[in-house]
Design an enzyme around this catalytic site. Structure first.
Site, PDB file in Angstrom:
ATOM      1  N   CYS A   8       0.946  -1.280   0.046  1.00 58.27           N
ATOM      2  CA  CYS A   8      -0.123   0.007   0.191  1.00 58.27           C
ATOM      3  C   CYS A   8       0.886   1.057   0.068  1.00 58.27           C
ATOM      4  CB  CYS A   8      -0.811   0.027   1.176  1.00 58.27           C
ATOM      5  SG  CYS A   8      -0.142   0.021   2.725  1.00 58.27           S
ATOM      6  N   ASN A  11       2.224   1.461   4.503  1.00 56.77           N
ATOM      7  CA  ASN A  11       2.864   0.256   5.008  1.00 56.77           C
ATOM      8  C   ASN A  11       2.400   0.250   6.507  1.00 56.77           C
ATOM      9  OD1 ASN A  11       5.521  -2.102   5.538  1.00 56.77           O
ATOM     10  ND2 ASN A  11       3.345  -2.734   5.101  1.00 56.77           N
ATOM     11  N   CYS A  13      -1.352   0.574   7.233  1.00 55.63           N
ATOM     12  CA  CYS A  13      -2.895   0.291   7.568  1.00 55.63           C
ATOM     13  C   CYS A  13      -3.294  -0.866   6.770  1.00 55.63           C
ATOM     14  CB  CYS A  13      -3.606   1.532   7.164  1.00 55.63           C
ATOM     15  SG  CYS A  13      -3.405   3.022   8.160  1.00 55.63           S
ATOM     16  N   ARG A  14      -3.341  -0.559   5.486  1.00 59.26           N
ATOM     17  CA  ARG A  14      -3.923  -1.841   4.401  1.00 59.26           C
ATOM     18  C   ARG A  14      -3.027  -2.943   4.509  1.00 59.26           C
ATOM     19  NH1 ARG A  14      -5.040   2.297  -0.307  1.00 59.26           N
ATOM     20  NH2 ARG A  14      -3.224   3.093   0.691  1.00 59.26           N
ATOM     21  N   SER A  15      -1.618  -2.681   3.930  1.00 63.74           N
ATOM     22  CA  SER A  15      -0.763  -3.929   3.478  1.00 63.74           C
ATOM     23  C   SER A  15      -0.562  -4.658   4.678  1.00 63.74           C
ATOM     24  CB  SER A  15       0.275  -3.553   2.793  1.00 63.74           C
ATOM     25  OG  SER A  15       1.231  -2.553   3.295  1.00 63.74           O
ATOM     26  N   ASP A 125      -8.358   3.849   1.406  1.00 64.23           N
ATOM     27  CA  ASP A 125      -7.222   4.360   2.439  1.00 64.23           C
ATOM     28  C   ASP A 125      -8.147   4.595   3.630  1.00 64.23           C
ATOM     29  OD1 ASP A 125      -5.287   5.707   3.747  1.00 64.23           O
ATOM     30  OD2 ASP A 125      -4.425   6.438   2.244  1.00 64.23           O
TER      31      ASP A 125
HETATM   32  P1  4NP Z   1      -1.812   2.892   4.133  1.00 68.89           P
HETATM   33  O1  4NP Z   1      -2.364   4.055   4.755  1.00 68.89           O
HETATM   34  O2  4NP Z   1      -1.312   3.080   2.735  1.00 68.89           O
HETATM   35  O3  4NP Z   1      -2.867   2.016   4.095  1.00 68.89           O
HETATM   36  O4  4NP Z   1      -0.616   2.196   5.156  1.00 68.89           O
HETATM   37  C1  4NP Z   1      -1.813   5.410   4.919  1.00 68.89           C
HETATM   38  C2  4NP Z   1      -0.657   5.691   5.905  1.00 68.89           C
HETATM   39  C3  4NP Z   1      -0.195   6.858   6.186  1.00 68.89           C
HETATM   40  C4  4NP Z   1      -0.573   7.883   5.228  1.00 68.89           C
HETATM   41  C5  4NP Z   1      -1.524   7.554   4.024  1.00 68.89           C
HETATM   42  C6  4NP Z   1      -2.018   6.503   3.910  1.00 68.89           C
HETATM   43  N1  4NP Z   1       0.263   9.244   5.195  1.00 68.89           N
HETATM   44  O5  4NP Z   1      -0.239  10.131   4.556  1.00 68.89           O
HETATM   45  O6  4NP Z   1       0.867   9.122   6.205  1.00 68.89           O
END
Ligand code: 4NP
Length: 163
Positions: A8, A11, A13-15, A125
């Site tokens: 993602c 790294n 939240c989703r992945s 997201d």
């Molecule tokens: P992820 O979510 O891609 O599912 O881990 C996010 C985590 C952090 C951010 C964006 C999405 N950020 O903007 O810091």
């Protein structure tokens, strides 16, 4: 041996959720003991950090422990080190395709392409939203994990048996 990298943006939240959900499903079904499962982000912002506390809490509600995981960024070597690189959304997929080395062997695809009957292409997201977004990530990654396991078994990549 089959290797799978979930990707993602951050790294956190989703992945990592996809990694935990897929690993847990393999364990529960007694398959894939020799699978290599990992996750990474296209961005470097959160390298070394634990998954987001909301992702850890959502997974824990489903009996899945994400707390040992630490964020890392995707590397060019991942494209030769993994058989499958599964992107959480179209932006991740585009970023992966842009950095894919010419000699890469990994199959790079959207994770939700394995979620049978699911009309969404992207795992939304959840970072800027509420807890329901994290629950939705669990739901979608479970569906896609089930479909992906079926895909691996159908192709003879892992044996379908219960311990
Ligand atoms: P992820 O979510 O891609 O599912 O881990 C996010 C985590 C952090 C951010 C964006 C999405 N950020 O903007 O810091």
């Amino acid at each position: 041996m089959v290797s799978v990298l979930f990707v993602c943006l951050g790294n956190i939240c989703r992945s990592p959720t996809a990694e935990g959900v897929f690993r847990s499903m393999c364990h529960r079904q007694g398959v894939g003991a020799d699978l290599q499962i990992d996750s990474a982000g296209t961005a470097a912002w959160h390298v070394g950090k634990r998954p987001d506390a909301r992702a850890v809490a959502a997974a824990a509600r489903h009996g899945i422990d994400l707390s040992p995981l630490r964020a890392r960024q995707v590397t060019p070597q991942d494209f030769s080190g993994f058989d499958y690189i599964l992107a959480m959304d179209e932006d991740n997929l585009a970023d992966l395709r842009a950095m894919r080395p010419a000699n890469a062997l990994a199959r790079v695809e959207l994770f939700l392409s394995h979620a049978l009957g699911q009309s969404l292409c992207d795992v939304p997201d959840p970072y800027y939203g509420g807890d329901d977004g994290f629950e939705h990530v669990i739901e979608l990654t479970r569906e896609a994990s089930a479909g992906f396991l079926t895909h691996l078994i159908a192709r003879g990549k892992i044996a379908a048996h219960r311990r």
